[in-house]
Design an enzyme around this catalytic site. Structure first.
Site, PDB file in Angstrom:
ATOM      1  N   LYS A   1     -16.197   4.794   4.194  1.00 56.69           N
ATOM      2  CA  LYS A   1     -15.186   4.413   5.169  1.00 56.69           C
ATOM      3  C   LYS A   1     -15.247   5.325   6.389  1.00 56.69           C
ATOM      4  O   LYS A   1     -15.481   6.534   6.281  1.00 56.69           O
ATOM      5  CB  LYS A   1     -13.795   4.479   4.527  1.00 56.69           C
ATOM      6  CG  LYS A   1     -12.751   3.694   5.275  1.00 56.69           C
ATOM      7  CD  LYS A   1     -11.538   3.461   4.394  1.00 56.69           C
ATOM      8  CE  LYS A   1     -10.602   2.461   5.058  1.00 56.69           C
ATOM      9  NZ  LYS A   1      -9.430   2.169   4.204  1.00 56.69           N
TER      10      LYS A   1
ATOM     11  N   GLU B   1     -13.339   5.589  -1.173  1.00 52.68           N
ATOM     12  CA  GLU B   1     -14.263   4.807  -0.350  1.00 52.68           C
ATOM     13  C   GLU B   1     -15.062   5.756   0.542  1.00 52.68           C
ATOM     14  O   GLU B   1     -14.695   6.038   1.677  1.00 52.68           O
ATOM     15  CB  GLU B   1     -13.494   3.782   0.485  1.00 52.68           C
ATOM     16  CG  GLU B   1     -12.821   2.703  -0.343  1.00 52.68           C
ATOM     17  CD  GLU B   1     -12.194   1.620   0.518  1.00 52.68           C
ATOM     18  OE1 GLU B   1     -12.865   0.619   0.831  1.00 52.68           O
ATOM     19  OE2 GLU B   1     -11.009   1.800   0.883  1.00 52.68           O
TER      20      GLU B   1
ATOM     21  N   GLU C   1       0.847  -1.200   0.000  1.00 56.59           N
ATOM     22  CA  GLU C   1       0.000   0.000   0.000  1.00 56.59           C
ATOM     23  C   GLU C   1       0.874   1.238   0.000  1.00 56.59           C
ATOM     24  O   GLU C   1       1.823   1.330   0.782  1.00 56.59           O
ATOM     25  CB  GLU C   1      -0.913   0.048   1.237  1.00 56.59           C
ATOM     26  CG  GLU C   1      -1.952  -1.054   1.338  1.00 56.59           C
ATOM     27  CD  GLU C   1      -2.753  -0.984   2.632  1.00 56.59           C
ATOM     28  OE1 GLU C   1      -2.850   0.132   3.212  1.00 56.59           O
ATOM     29  OE2 GLU C   1      -3.261  -2.021   3.081  1.00 56.59           O
TER      30      GLU C   1
ATOM     31  N   GLU D   1      -9.584   9.754   4.874  1.00 57.54           N
ATOM     32  CA  GLU D   1      -9.704   8.296   4.769  1.00 57.54           C
ATOM     33  C   GLU D   1     -10.601   7.880   3.617  1.00 57.54           C
ATOM     34  O   GLU D   1     -10.494   6.773   3.107  1.00 57.54           O
ATOM     35  CB  GLU D   1     -10.256   7.712   6.077  1.00 57.54           C
ATOM     36  CG  GLU D   1      -9.217   7.486   7.145  1.00 57.54           C
ATOM     37  CD  GLU D   1      -8.157   6.468   6.719  1.00 57.54           C
ATOM     38  OE1 GLU D   1      -8.529   5.355   6.323  1.00 57.54           O
ATOM     39  OE2 GLU D   1      -6.972   6.804   6.767  1.00 57.54           O
TER      40      GLU D   1
END
Length: 562
Positions: free
Chosen positions: A323, A320, A266, A329
């Protein structure tokens, strides 16, 4: 001294041979915490359009694995943290997991890696004691299926387990995790697997209190006197990413492990954040990911291992929005859930792979189930104030069929969307349009080549409710000659107003403000807009409803496409 040099050279060759086992790649992580997650087939269509050949899933979703079958895309599947305890405590459970999630899909789906858990040592420390067992059990199941040579097993770790990461030569693993980490490294070594590391220069930069310069975190070029120098090795570092990778090499050496290649599972940068995250911007995210991709694919390597690039999965494919956590985030993605790019990566040296300008592969279409009257109003606007050339929608032209408001609206919406440079907000039409990656071309109506002259690229779109005559384009003038030949030309509008009428009446020669002979091509049951041109024609206003003259004295006049 010569003996030492010879040993070092042999060590370099051994490390290089291990690290060069597979060509370097850039992949992407695919998270699923979206309020409207695309269907697996849509996800795969995006991957194929972007030439993305490596993906990492945070689970082993059956739908995704089936959609990825026969694509050749290399897939890393994951044992989620919530399943880790079961897999790590029971060989049978691990074997069953592999049978259901790997063996049943392989080789149709090109599974190359199993990630057992994610950041377990830092995020789920109570499961740390069974982590190595989980890896061993999964590997044993692969051996039993004769897949251990084709599929690697490892576990992604957070870079926070490495302490004193600068200078890299002083780095070491947190002593509290060594009882697990050393057996883990020996397992990876014995199975020729990877040391998987999640590397986030964004967080290093944010938590450095100004010590780490932004340019150093973003791979931006630095003056020689701005480079970070390891005082022990005299190696020069120009970015956080390389320094962290080398810190992991040195940390492994600290526990006498020297020949395990690093893979970054990642890495990325958020494009939007809270008010206390001012550097989570689209420009910084674009800069980081563009530079990261070029850095990896150029096989630059690190100062400690030049020329030995580190394969990396970018975090992540989609934003996302569901999330939990701060705004940042939710905004690590390269794409929105409809397949449009959050930003266009600045790539010039990566070939066709990952040039994520999907605006060339996106279209604007009428929403399924949209109200027909709202579609008609939006279509009227697109062919009027929106200045779309709707000539291909005329009867007998390439995009006339299918003759319904949704199909005609899709043509007009898409033409406008591309005419405006595919900029954000140009595919909405009061909520009845949506962006899609599915090409709406049909038959001879090819959307990739029609209505895309780019006239208004970087221009200002007229407002949706505009009624000013200045907003109207050159009119399509379609005439039916005495020989009954249909001919279309364009003529600038001198002054105009908009009026709606029913074409079914016009086809009979009785269209609203016009009376004519009515050879308009059959009855239609939709309301459309025409322009009443203020152009004198034998003393009258030409408002032909489909072929007849406005006052009966002329056989030419405007025909009215949707």
């Amino acid at each position: 001294m010569e003996t030492n040099k010879a040993l070092l050279f042999l060590l370099f060759l051994a490390v290089s041979s291990v690290f060069a086992d597979e060509d370097v790649f850039i992949g992407v992580n695919i998270g699923t915490e979206l309020s409207d997650m695309p269907h697996p087939t849509q996800v795969v269509a995006l991957l194929k359009a972007q030439q993305i050949r490596h993906v990492r899933l945070f689970n082993a979703d059956r739908g995704m694995l089936l959609a990825l079958a026969s694509t050749g895309i290399k897939v890393a599947v994951s044992v989620p943290n919530e399943q880790l305890l079961g897999v790590g405590q029971s060989n049978a459970t691990a074997a069953n997991w592999v049978a259901q999630n790997v063996v049943s899909h392989y080789p149709a789906t090109n599974i190359t890696t199993i990630c057992v858990g994610s950041e377990v040592l830092s995020a789920l420390p109570n499961a740390a004691p069974i982590l190595v067992n989980a890896l061993k059990f999964v590997h044993s199941a692969l051996v039993a299926s004769n897949l251990d040579r084709q599929i690697k097993v490892s576990t992604p770790l957070a870079s926070t387990i490495i302490l004193d990461s600068f200078p890299p030569s002083q780095a070491f693993f947190n002593h509290t995790v060594k009882p697990v980490l050393v057996p883990l490294l020996k397992f990876l070594q014995s199975t020729n697997s990877y040391f998987m590391l999640n590397v986030y220069p964004y967080y290093d930069y944010m938590q450095s209190n100004g010590v780490i310069p932004l340019d150093y975190a973003l791979f931006k070029p630095l003056a020689a006197n701005k480079e970070a120098v390891d005082s022990n090795t005299l190696l020069h570092y120009t970015n956080v990413f390389d320094a962290m990778i080398d810190a992991s090499y040195f940390a492994m050496e600290d526990v006498n492990i020297t020949n395990i290649p690093v893979m970054v599972t990642e890495s990325g940068w958020p494009s939007l954040g809270e008010s206390n995250e001012p550097d989570a911007t689209i420009d910084n995210a674009n800069t980081y990911n563009s530079n990261l991709i070029k850095h990896v694919l150029n096989k630059t390597g690190t100062p400690k291992h030049p020329g030995i690039a580190v394969s990396t999965y970018i975090y992540e494919l989609y934003n996302e929005d569901a999330k939990a956590g701060p705004l940042s985030e939710k905004n690590w993605g390269l794409f929105n859930n409809n397949g449009t790019p959050v930003y266009i990566l600045r790539l010039t040296e990566s070939g066709s792979m990952f040039a994520n300008d999907t605006s060339n592969n996106t279209y604007c279409a009428a929403k399924e189930g949209a109200d027909s009257k709202m579609l008609q109003a939006a279509l009227d606007w697109a062919c009027g104030p929106g200045k779309v050339d709707c000539a291909p929608l005329l009867q007998g032209e390439l995009c006339y069929e299918p003759d319904n408001v949704a199909a005609h609206a899709t043509y007009a919406f898409d033409a406008y969307y591309h005419m405006m440079g595919r900029t954000p907000g140009t595919c909405d039409f009061n909520g009845v349009a949506t962006i899609t990656t599915t090409n709406p071309s049909h038959g001879s109506c090819v959307f990739s080549s029609l209505g895309r002259n780019g006239t208004f690229l970087n221009g200002t779109a007229p407002a949706m409710d505009s009624t000013s005559s200045a907003a109207y384009p050159a009119k399509i003038i379609c005439t039916n000659s005495r020989a009954k030949e249909r001919r279309c030309t364009t003529r600038p509008v001198v002054a105009s107003s908009s009026v709606h009428f029913n074409v079914k009446e016009a086809a009979r020669g009785g269209g609203g403000a016009a009376q004519g002979s009515g050879d308009g091509g059959g009855a239609k049951d939709v309301n459309i807009a025409i322009l009443l041109e203020s152009v004198p024609v034998n003393g009258g206003i030409r408002t032909n409803g489909g072929g007849g003259s406005g006052d009966g004295s002329d056989d030419s006049g405007p025909s009215h496409a949707k």
